[in-house]
Design an enzyme around this catalytic site. Structure first.
Site, PDB file in Angstrom:
ATOM      1  CB  SER A 142      -0.885  -0.207   1.280  1.00 17.19           C
ATOM      2  OG  SER A 142      -1.541   1.240   1.386  1.00 17.19           O
ATOM      3  CE1 TYR A 155      -4.469  -2.103   4.745  1.00 15.91           C
ATOM      4  CE2 TYR A 155      -3.496  -0.247   4.496  1.00 15.91           C
ATOM      5  CZ  TYR A 155      -4.080  -1.479   3.855  1.00 15.91           C
ATOM      6  OH  TYR A 155      -3.915  -1.348   2.281  1.00 15.91           O
TER       7      TYR A 155
END
Length: 250
Positions: A142, A155
């Protein structure tokens, strides 16, 4: 970019970015073992594959947080399909709140699904890849690992771990004909964006940061995955490809 005849293990395959990529792989002649746990998304992917006339979808509803049961299920599936040629570690959970409000158990839960389950996938798939002298591992990272996002520390931690594993595995597996790369999607309009209270404001924020002034589409991710899963990327390993419209440039 030929993936015909390859067997792909794809976690989170029925999600907003996963479903179109799964259909693209099926259209290209691959068998896709699609792992997901959301009944509605599983049904949507199954129906879409059926409507398109694809019969090489192996849909499995598995809970990835139980690593022991997950490994046992994958080993059984691997025997049934004759092993995996490609692994795409895509499944992830993404709670959002201030760092000090997370418990260590919540951090560990994110790590278990986002990272540890991916490790299990690779451990199950690797023996077949080594025996064949060919394999592709793609970790979905990401752009959040580059900073600029608050409230997502577990995350971001997990995605940073996947980038590190991408490099470590690339170094270790390369001699066996196995490449390992990561794809770091930018801000795509999927279910993950529903955590934002102001969707229109968030879209403006995204476009302000991108060089390309449009939102990303699932096809943008599917094209990157198709490239990295094929022989066209045979000399590329240990890399993180940012598919983000020019948000992050290094």
């Amino acid at each position: 970019m030929n993936v015909k005849g390859k067997t792909i293990l794809y976690t989170g395959a029925a999600g907003g970015l996963g479903l179109p990529a799964t259909l693209a792989f099926l259209q290209a002649g691959a068998t896709v073992v699609a792992i997901d746990h959301d009944p509605k998304k599983i049904a949507a992917l199954s129906e879409a594959a059926k409507a398109a006339g694809h019969d090489r979808l192996v849909m499995k509803a598995l809970e990835m947080a139980d690593l022991v049961e997950f490994r046992a299920a994958l080993e059984t599936i691997s025997r049934e399909v004759g092993g995996f040629d490609v692994v795409i570690n895509n499944a992830a959970i993404y709670p959002s709140k201030p760092f000090e409000e997370y418990t260590i158990e919540e951090h560990q839960a994110v790590q278990r699904v986002n990272v540890d389950a991916g490790i299990v996938c690779v451990q199950v798939a690797l023996p077949t890849m080594k025996a064949r002298g060919w394999g592709r591992i793609i970790n979905i990272a990401s752009v959040t690992v580059y900073g600029g996002w608050a409230l997502l520390s577990p995350y971001v931690q997990s995605k940073g771990a996947l980038v590190g594993l991408t490099r470590a595995w690339a170094r270790e597996f390369g001699a066996h004909g196995v490449t390992v790369n990561a794809v770091a999607p930018g801000a795509f309009p999927t279910d993950a964006e529903k955590i934002h209270p102001d969707p229109e404001g968030y879209t403006r924020f995204v476009l302000d940061h991108q060089a390309v002034k449009r939102r990303g589409t699932p096809a943008d991710i599917a094209n990157a995955l198709m490239f990295l899963a094929s022989d066209a990327s045979a000399f590329i390993t240990g890399q993180t490809l940012n598919v983000d419209g020019g948000w992050v440039m290094h």
